[in-house]
Write a protein that holds these residues in place. Structure first.
Motif, PDB file in Angstrom:
ATOM      1  N   SER A   3      77.787 -52.181 -10.922  1.00 27.97           N
ATOM      2  CA  SER A   3      77.897 -50.521 -10.766  1.00 27.97           C
ATOM      3  C   SER A   3      76.299 -50.079 -10.588  1.00 27.97           C
ATOM      4  N   LYS A   4      76.385 -49.309  -9.504  1.00 29.46           N
ATOM      5  CA  LYS A   4      75.104 -48.383  -9.429  1.00 29.46           C
ATOM      6  C   LYS A   4      75.180 -47.027  -9.980  1.00 29.46           C
ATOM      7  N   ALA A   5      75.762 -46.912 -10.945  1.00 33.68           N
ATOM      8  CA  ALA A   5      75.916 -45.511 -11.697  1.00 33.68           C
ATOM      9  C   ALA A   5      74.610 -45.564 -12.415  1.00 33.68           C
ATOM     10  N   PRO A   6      73.981 -44.480 -12.254  1.00 39.17           N
ATOM     11  CA  PRO A   6      72.515 -44.072 -13.030  1.00 39.17           C
ATOM     12  C   PRO A   6      72.638 -43.950 -14.548  1.00 39.17           C
ATOM     13  N   LEU A   7      71.821 -44.640 -15.136  1.00 44.69           N
ATOM     14  CA  LEU A   7      71.467 -44.447 -16.542  1.00 44.69           C
ATOM     15  C   LEU A   7      70.371 -43.804 -17.121  1.00 44.69           C
ATOM     16  N   TYR A   8      70.454 -43.014 -18.009  1.00 50.26           N
ATOM     17  CA  TYR A   8      69.151 -42.026 -18.298  1.00 50.26           C
ATOM     18  C   TYR A   8      68.637 -42.651 -19.829  1.00 50.26           C
TER      19      TYR A   8
END
Length: 694
Positions: free
Chosen positions: A421-426
C-alpha cells in the motif's frame, strides 16, 4: 430508550412475519416474503442481487451500478481513500471531488472491492475432519481444513476464498470472491454534506445526509471492468409502505450467543471497551487541537472512534436492560430443558453450555495479557506492518496447514497488497497512537509485569513511541517489500526499530495466543457447534445465522415508527435540510449547497427509514425494490437499532438511507455531475459541459 423486546430469535424459533433476519443467499425465506408482501424472489433474482452487490474494503458494503465498473458506497466508507488522496494543499475531505473525465479518476492507494460469485456448503467436510476431537487437536484440524479448502478454491490472484462459520459452527460455507484491486475515486461530496449533523445526529432520525461516494473498479488491462450484473436506477425511488431489500455485509451480531457469553460482554468486554474508546477519543480530540494539519490527518480516526463509541453504548444499554436479559435467560433455559428431557439429546448436547461458561471464565483470567500482547496493547500502522513482516518470516516456511490464519497460501495475495500500500502514514499521529496504547498497556498490566518491563525498559511510553517511529522506515512500501521477500534472514538482520520491537514481543504474543486458541476459542467453537445442532434438532433449520461480515440479504418496508409517544415520519426532504443549517459545524452546509438552494426541488425526499434488519457493516448497502432497482443507499441505523446486535424489534429498529431521488437531484443540480448521471440513468441527461472539478 429502553424497551421490552419479544423476539422470536431469542428462543431459536424462526420469526413469524416480522422483517427479521440477515439471511444467507442459500437459505433465503422467499416464501415468507411472499406471504407478507406478495412477492417471491426467484433463484435467478437472488443470483442477480448477489452478483450486483459488493464488499467494500475491510468492513463496508457497496453495489455495482453500471456495466462499466461504477460502484456506489458511503462517503464514510470511502473516507480512508479520500483522505489518503488528500494533501494539506488539496483537501478532498473538506472540498469534495468530481472527476470530469475517466482520465481524472484517482486510484485509491489501499482499497479492494470484491464480489461474491459462489457459495459452497462444506459442513460435512468439517464434521468428518473434526469428529471426536477437542482442544488442541480440534483447533489444529479446523485450521488445517480451512487452509486446505481455501487454497484449492483460490486458483488465481483475482480470486479470494474464505471459509465462513455460520450458526456458531453449526454450518460451514466456502465463499469464493472476484477481487478488484484497482479502485479509483470518481465522486465524493464535501464532508459537511456527507456527514451533516456530525456526531450529535449519528444514529438519530430525522436525518439530512448525502453520505455517498462513487468509485470505479478497473481490470488488469487498466480499463474499466465490464460488469454483467449491476443494479439499475429506479425511476421514482422508494415510497411509503413499499417492499425493500438490503443486500450487504453486516459485520457481527450476537443473537445466538449463550448467556455466559452475553454476561461476559455486559460485565467485562463492553465496559472496558467504552472506557478505552472514551480516552482514545479525548486523545484524538487533543491531537486535532494542535493545528489544522493535525486536524486533517486525524479526522477519519476521530469519526471512527466516535461512531464506535456511540454504537457500543447502545449495545451495553441493551444488555443492561433487565427485561431484555431475562428473556435471553428464559430462552436458554427453555432450550436446555428440552435437551435435558431427551436422554439422547442430553448425552450429545447437555454439557455444551457449561463448557462455554468454563471457557469464558478462562478468558477472563487471561484477558488483560491477551489484549496487551496479541490485541491492542501495541498499536499503530507501523507496528502492524512490523508484526505482519516478522510473522510472515516465521510462518511462510511452514506447511500451509500449520500456519497462523492470515498467512495461508490463499491469503498471500491480499497480504502482499496490504504491504504494498502507498497510503501515507503520518509520524506525529503514529507517535500519539503508539504512546496511548503503551500507556494503557502499562496501566492494565502494571509497571512490574515482565512484559511491560520487556517493552518499555526504562523509557516512558512517549519516549519509546517517539524513538520507535523515528527509527523505522516501514512507511516506505519498498522497504516492506524487501523485508517480506528477504524472509527470516532479512528480518533477523534488520535494524529497523519497529521490526526489532515486533521480534522482541512475538514469543510472548504467540504463547498467549496459543493458550487462547486451545483453552478458550477451541472450546467455545466446539461447544457452540453443539448448541447450534441442538437448536436445529429441536426447531429445524429454517433460521438465519448471526452476521459474520459476509454478504446477507434482509427484507422490509418503508415505514415510520413511534418514539416517546410521537410518530416519526419515514421521510425527510431536501428543503428541510436548509432549515437545519446553522452555519456552525456540524450543522453548516457547504457553499455548493447554499448556492444551489434556489434550483433544488424542496419536496425531493432526502433521507428515509425502513424496517430492514441491519447492523454495522451494512453501511454502503444499496436499498433495492422488488424489481432489483436502486431506491436508496444505507448509511446508518436509528438509536433504537443499536441493540440490534442481540435482537430485533420491528416496532422501532430502522435502517436509514439516502433516497435515490436525493442522489440524482444533488448530482444534477449541486455538483453538475452529468457523467455519473448518464451512467446511472442512460439517456437522462443532455450533453453539456461539466462543472469544474472540485
Amino acid at each position: 430508550m429502553k424497551r421490552l423486546l419479544i423476539l422470536a430469535s431469542l428462543i431459536g424459533a424462526a420469526p413469524a412475519l416480522a422483517d427479521e433476519g440477515m439471511w444467507t443467499y442459500n437459505n433465503f425465506p422467499a416464501a415468507k416474503v411472499k406471504e407478507k408482501y406478495g412477492f417471491e424472489p426467484s433463484q435467478a433474482w437472488l443470483d442477480k442481487v448477489r452478483l450486483s452487490s459488493a464488499k467494500f474494503g475491510g468492513g463496508c458494503s457497496a453495489s455495482f451500478v453500471s456495466p462499466n465498473g461504477l460502484v456506489m458506497t458511503n462517503h464514510h466508507c470511502a473516507r480512508g481513500c479520500i483522505q489518503q488522496l488528500s494533501t494539506a494543499q488539496k483537501d478532498l475531505i473538506a472540498n469534495g471531488f468530481y472527476a470530469q473525465t475517466q482520465a481524472q479518476e484517482l486510484q485509491c492507494p489501499a482499497l479492494e472491492v470484491s464480489q461474491l460469485v459462489e457459495i459452497t456448503d462444506v459442513t460435512a467436510q468439517f464434521n468428518t475432519a473434526t469428529k471426536g476431537l477437542t482442544g488442541k487437536q480440534y483447533a489444529d484440524t479446523l485450521r488445517a481444513e480451512m487452509a486446505k479448502l481455501e487454497k484449492a478454491c483460490a486458483t488465481s490472484d483475482d480470486i479470494r476464498c474464505n471459509v465462513v462459520t455460520l450458526y456458531q459452527g453449526g454450518r460451514y460455507n466456502l465463499y469464493k470472491y472476484n477481487r478488484f484491486q484497482d479502485v479509483r475515486l470518481v465522486f465524493a461530496p464535501e464532508h459537511a454534506s456527507a456527514a451533516f449533523g456530525g456526531d450529535p445526529d449519528n444514529f438519530e432520525f430525522p436525518r439530512y445526509d448525502l453520505d455517498v461516494t462513487f468509485v470505479r473498479v478497473y481490470g488488469k488491462d487498466g480499463k474499466p471492468a465490464k460488469i454483467d450484473n449491476y443494479f439499475k436506477w429506479s425511476a421514482q425511488g422508494a415510497k411509503e409502505g413499499e417492499l425493500t431489500f438490503i443486500p450487504g455485509h453486516p459485520g457481527r451480531t450476537s443473537r445466538g450467543l449463550t448467556v455466559a457469553q452475553l454476561e461476559y460482554l455486559r460485565d467485562v468486554s463492553l465496559p472496558k471497551t467504552l472506557f478505552r474508546q472514551s480516552e482514545f477519543r479525548g486523545m484524538t480530540t487533543e491531537f486535532q487541537n494542535r493545528g489544522p494539519e493535525q486536524k486533517r490527518i486525524s479526522s477519519n480516526q476521530l469519526l471512527m472512534v466516535e461512531n464506535s463509541l456511540k454504537a457500543n453504548k447502545g449495545k451495553l444499554e441493551q444488555l443492561s436492560d433487565k427485561n431484555f436479559f431475562a428473556q435471553k435467560v428464559a430462552a436458554e433455559q427453555e432450550l436446555r430443558q428440552k435437551v435435558n428431557a431427551d436422554p439422547k439429546l442430553k448425552a450429545k448436547y447437555g454439557a455444551a453450555w457449561d463448557e462455554i461458561a468454563r471457557a469464558q471464565n478462562a478468558y477472563r483470567d487471561i484477558r488483560e495479557e491477551f489484549e496487551a500482547m496479541e490485541g491492542s496493547g501495541i498499536s499503530g500502522q507501523l507496528f502492524a506492518f512490523a508484526r505482519t513482516l516478522v510473522r510472515a518470516a516465521e510462518e511462510l516456511p511452514k506447511p500451509d496447514s500449520e500456519r497462523l490464519r492470515g498467512f495461508n497460501d490463499a491469503s498471500l495475495t491480499a497480504l502482499k497488497t496490504q504491504l504494498a500500500s502507498k497510503a501515507p502514514l503520518y509520524p506525529e499521529l503514529e507517535i500519539a497512537n503508539l504512546t496511548f496504547s503503551l500507556t494503557k498497556m502499562r496501566e492494565e498490566l502494571g509497571p512490574d509485569h515482565p512484559f511491560v518491563k520487556k517493552v518499555l525498559g526504562k523509557e516512558s511510553p512517549r519516549a519509546l513511541a517517539t524513538r520507535l517511529v523515528k527509527g523505522s522506515k516501514l512507511a516506505d512500501p519498498k522497504v516492506r517489500e524487501a523485508l517480506f521477500t528477504g524472509g527470516k534472514k532479512a528480518i533477523d538482520a534488520s535494524t529497523d526499530a519497529m521490526i526489532r520491537l515486533a521480534a522482541l514481543v512475538d514469543p510472548d504474543a504467540r504463547a498467549i495466543r496459543k493458550k487462547y486458541e486451545e483453552e478458550v476459542e477451541a472450546v467455545i467453537r466446539k461447544n457452540s457447534e453443539l448448541v447450534a445442532q441442538a437448536r436445529f434438532d429441536l426447531y429445524g433449520t429454517d433460521l438465519y445465522p448471526d452476521a459474520t461480515g459476509t454478504l446477507r440479504l434482509s427484507y422490509g418496508s418503508v415505514k415510520g415508527y413511534m418514539e416517546d409517544g410521537k410518530k416519526v415520519e419515514p421521510f425527510t426532504t431536501m428543503g428541510a435540510t436548509f432549515d437545519r443549517h446553522t452555519g456552525e459545524d456540524p450543522f453548516a452546509l457547504p457553499k455548493s449547497w447554499l448556492a444551489a438552494q434556489k434550483d433544488l426541488t424542496a419536496s425531493t425526499p432526502m433521507n428515509f427509514v425502513t424496517t430492514n434488519d441491519i447492523i454495522g457493516g451494512n453501511s454502503g448497502s444499496p436499498i433495492i425494490s422488488k424489481d432489483a432497482e436502486i431506491v436508496g443507499l444505507v448509511f446508518d441505523g436509528n438509536r433504537q437499532s443499536l441493540g440490534g446486535e442481540y435482537g430485533y424489534d420491528e416496532t422501532a429498529n430502522r435502517a436509514i438511507g439516502v433516497h435515490s431521488e436525493a442522489l440524482v437531484e444533488s448530482l444534477k443540480k449541486i455538483y453538475k455531475a452529468d457523467r455519473i448521471l448518464e451512467e446511472l440513468r442512460p439517456g437522462s441527461t443532455p450533453t453539456v459541459k461539466s462543472a469544474p472539478g472540485r
